[in-house]
Design a protein around this motif. Structure first.
Motif, PDB file in Angstrom:
ATOM      1  N   ALA A  68     -30.906  -4.718  14.149  1.00 44.37           N
ATOM      2  CA  ALA A  68     -31.019  -4.634  12.683  1.00 44.37           C
ATOM      3  C   ALA A  68     -31.919  -5.764  12.208  1.00 44.37           C
ATOM      4  O   ALA A  68     -31.799  -6.898  12.663  1.00 44.37           O
ATOM      5  CB  ALA A  68     -29.650  -4.754  12.024  1.00 44.37           C
ATOM      6  N   LEU A  69     -32.808  -5.431  11.302  1.00 42.02           N
ATOM      7  CA  LEU A  69     -33.754  -6.443  10.782  1.00 42.02           C
ATOM      8  C   LEU A  69     -33.519  -6.744   9.312  1.00 42.02           C
ATOM      9  O   LEU A  69     -34.188  -7.592   8.726  1.00 42.02           O
ATOM     10  CB  LEU A  69     -35.195  -5.933  10.979  1.00 42.02           C
ATOM     11  CG  LEU A  69     -35.961  -6.398  12.221  1.00 42.02           C
ATOM     12  CD1 LEU A  69     -36.369  -7.854  12.101  1.00 42.02           C
ATOM     13  CD2 LEU A  69     -35.165  -6.210  13.477  1.00 42.02           C
ATOM     14  N   PRO A 116     -24.604  -5.377   8.546  1.00 45.26           N
ATOM     15  CA  PRO A 116     -23.145  -5.165   8.564  1.00 45.26           C
ATOM     16  C   PRO A 116     -22.740  -3.829   9.194  1.00 45.26           C
ATOM     17  O   PRO A 116     -21.592  -3.657   9.593  1.00 45.26           O
ATOM     18  CB  PRO A 116     -22.769  -5.183   7.071  1.00 45.26           C
ATOM     19  CG  PRO A 116     -23.891  -5.880   6.387  1.00 45.26           C
ATOM     20  CD  PRO A 116     -25.118  -5.570   7.172  1.00 45.26           C
ATOM     21  N   TYR A 117     -23.702  -2.911   9.304  1.00 42.85           N
ATOM     22  CA  TYR A 117     -23.359  -1.600   9.883  1.00 42.85           C
ATOM     23  C   TYR A 117     -22.934  -1.723  11.350  1.00 42.85           C
ATOM     24  O   TYR A 117     -22.225  -0.863  11.872  1.00 42.85           O
ATOM     25  CB  TYR A 117     -24.542  -0.627   9.740  1.00 42.85           C
ATOM     26  CG  TYR A 117     -24.119   0.805   9.960  1.00 42.85           C
ATOM     27  CD1 TYR A 117     -23.419   1.502   8.974  1.00 42.85           C
ATOM     28  CD2 TYR A 117     -24.378   1.456  11.161  1.00 42.85           C
ATOM     29  CE1 TYR A 117     -22.998   2.803   9.180  1.00 42.85           C
ATOM     30  CE2 TYR A 117     -23.959   2.761  11.374  1.00 42.85           C
ATOM     31  CZ  TYR A 117     -23.274   3.421  10.379  1.00 42.85           C
ATOM     32  OH  TYR A 117     -22.849   4.718  10.591  1.00 42.85           O
ATOM     33  N   MET A 118     -23.340  -2.799  11.988  1.00 40.19           N
ATOM     34  CA  MET A 118     -22.934  -3.004  13.383  1.00 40.19           C
ATOM     35  C   MET A 118     -21.407  -3.052  13.485  1.00 40.19           C
ATOM     36  O   MET A 118     -20.828  -2.592  14.462  1.00 40.19           O
ATOM     37  CB  MET A 118     -23.528  -4.306  13.918  1.00 40.19           C
ATOM     38  CG  MET A 118     -25.033  -4.214  14.060  1.00 40.19           C
ATOM     39  SD  MET A 118     -25.729  -5.763  14.611  1.00 40.19           S
ATOM     40  CE  MET A 118     -27.424  -5.256  14.901  1.00 40.19           C
ATOM     41  N   ALA A 130     -33.864 -10.290  13.774  1.00 44.63           N
ATOM     42  CA  ALA A 130     -34.181 -11.590  13.186  1.00 44.63           C
ATOM     43  C   ALA A 130     -33.096 -12.199  12.273  1.00 44.63           C
ATOM     44  O   ALA A 130     -32.854 -13.396  12.348  1.00 44.63           O
ATOM     45  CB  ALA A 130     -35.520 -11.513  12.458  1.00 44.63           C
ATOM     46  N   PRO A 131     -32.412 -11.415  11.416  1.00 47.81           N
ATOM     47  CA  PRO A 131     -31.471 -12.094  10.504  1.00 47.81           C
ATOM     48  C   PRO A 131     -30.109 -12.410  11.123  1.00 47.81           C
ATOM     49  O   PRO A 131     -29.259 -13.011  10.463  1.00 47.81           O
ATOM     50  CB  PRO A 131     -31.287 -11.072   9.371  1.00 47.81           C
ATOM     51  CG  PRO A 131     -31.545  -9.756  10.000  1.00 47.81           C
ATOM     52  CD  PRO A 131     -32.521  -9.990  11.128  1.00 47.81           C
ATOM     53  N   ALA A 139     -22.261 -10.431  22.532  1.00 49.38           N
ATOM     54  CA  ALA A 139     -23.252 -11.512  22.445  1.00 49.38           C
ATOM     55  C   ALA A 139     -24.379 -11.165  21.494  1.00 49.38           C
ATOM     56  O   ALA A 139     -24.707  -9.986  21.294  1.00 49.38           O
ATOM     57  CB  ALA A 139     -23.831 -11.810  23.822  1.00 49.38           C
ATOM     58  N   TYR A 140     -24.957 -12.212  20.933  1.00 56.58           N
ATOM     59  CA  TYR A 140     -26.191 -12.102  20.145  1.00 56.58           C
ATOM     60  C   TYR A 140     -27.322 -12.570  21.046  1.00 56.58           C
ATOM     61  O   TYR A 140     -27.162 -13.560  21.781  1.00 56.58           O
ATOM     62  CB  TYR A 140     -26.084 -13.013  18.911  1.00 56.58           C
ATOM     63  CG  TYR A 140     -27.416 -13.449  18.350  1.00 56.58           C
ATOM     64  CD1 TYR A 140     -28.205 -12.548  17.629  1.00 56.58           C
ATOM     65  CD2 TYR A 140     -27.899 -14.746  18.558  1.00 56.58           C
ATOM     66  CE1 TYR A 140     -29.436 -12.944  17.131  1.00 56.58           C
ATOM     67  CE2 TYR A 140     -29.128 -15.140  18.055  1.00 56.58           C
ATOM     68  CZ  TYR A 140     -29.891 -14.240  17.340  1.00 56.58           C
ATOM     69  OH  TYR A 140     -31.111 -14.631  16.861  1.00 56.58           O
TER      70      TYR A 140
END
Ligand code: B12
Length: 237
Positions: A161-162, A168-170, A193-194, A207-208
């Motif tokens: 998501a960018l 938040p949809y994740m 990126a955000p 994980a990110y």
């Protein structure tokens, strides 16, 4: 450039050719990478050896320089494209010869979001590292993710998501997986990126990953950990 043109790949010995292929991959020279793959296969190399020693190793170097800010997105996309061209030759041969399985990933950009450059880069780098990647594209509602993981049974689900409005949809996807009791069947990696680590934790991802190189490293580490704990659970030492 004249020097580069003077190199006749078929005249190099195996070691020199592999080295040259790493350089060609780095420089995004698709035709040369394809030629190198065909020469090595013609010399009796197994497809798996060509994949790991010529392509994956070359891409590993690209990944490091990308991580360290020496290479940038356009260069990495060119390298990844060259890698893909080599993979197109190898993939059917690998399927025949049964190369060891690295793992599988389903990846897609979340609903409402059409950014796909980063996701594509992650897909390519993961493929470059030997993973099978099913890319379900952009603007994916939860149903698409569920259908894809049901169909492909991946080790990893990746979401991109960018936009601050779409990230938040994740959580919607992960919460739905939890409701269905399948959350823990998959390693969930998120990026874009955000995002940051705290966000990944807050939505319940594993994980990110800040970039494609980190995605590959994280995937390797988490799949290995999962395999270790699965064998421990089965009493295999
Ligand atoms: C290119 C771009 C576009 C292109 C997209 C083209 C495409 N095919 O992707 C276009 C022009 C279409 C576009 C449209 C819009 N955009 Co835009 N876009 C960008 C831009 C400039 C670059 C994004 C990019 O590709 N970066 C390069 C890649 C390689 O980096 P990355 O995506 O971060 O991916 C890396 C990591 O994050 C990670 N990663 C990414 N995904 C994943 C997934 C997993 C699983 C893992 C492990 C890792 C991982 O690995 C990647 C590789 O290293 C950014 C600015 C920015 N600096 O981010 C704005 C930006 C994201 N866009 C923005 C906006 C507002 C929009 C629009 C709403 C504009 C508008 N008003 O129409 C629309 C949205 C459309 C929509 N519904 O999605 C804003 C978002 C602001 C915000 N706070 O949410 C940004 C930040 C620009 C800005 N400063 O205002 N955009």
């Amino acid at each position: 450039m004249a020097e580069e043109d003077d190199i006749v790949l078929s005249e190099l010995d195996d070691e020199e050719l592999v080295q040259q292929m790493h350089d060609d991959l780095y420089d995004g020279l698709k035709d040369e990478v394809e030629e190198g793959v065909n020469i090595l296969l013609g010399r009796g190399w197994t497809p798996y050896k060509v994949l790991t020693e010529a392509l994956v190793e070359g891409m590993r170097i690209v990944g490091i320089d990308f991580r360290d800010g020496i290479l940038f997105v356009p260069e990495v996309l060119m390298a990844a494209n060259s890698m893909k061209a080599g993979m197109v030759i190898l993939r059917p041969l690998l399927a025949e010869t049964g190369a060891p399985r690295m793992g599988k990933m389903v990846i897609g950009t979340v609903k409402g979001d059409i950014h796909d450059i980063g996701k594509n880069l992650v897909s390519m780098m993961m493929e470059g590292a030997g993973y099978e990647v099913i890319d379900i594209g952009i603007n994916n509602p939860v149903e698409n993710y569920l259908a894809a993981i049901e169909e492909h049974k991946p080790d990893i689900l990746g979401m991109s998501a960018l936009l601050t409005t779409t990230m938040p949809y994740m959580k919607v996807v992960i919460d739905t997986m939890k409701e269905k009791g399948i959350r823990d069947d998959y390693i969930v990696l998120v990026g874009g990126a955000p995002l940051n680590e705290a966000f990944a934790e807050s939505v319940g991802a594993d994980a990110y990953c800040r970039d494609a190189a980190v995605a590959v490293e994280t995937a390797k580490k988490m799949i290995a950990e999962r395999e270790r704990s699965n064998s421990a659970a089965m009493g295999v030492s």
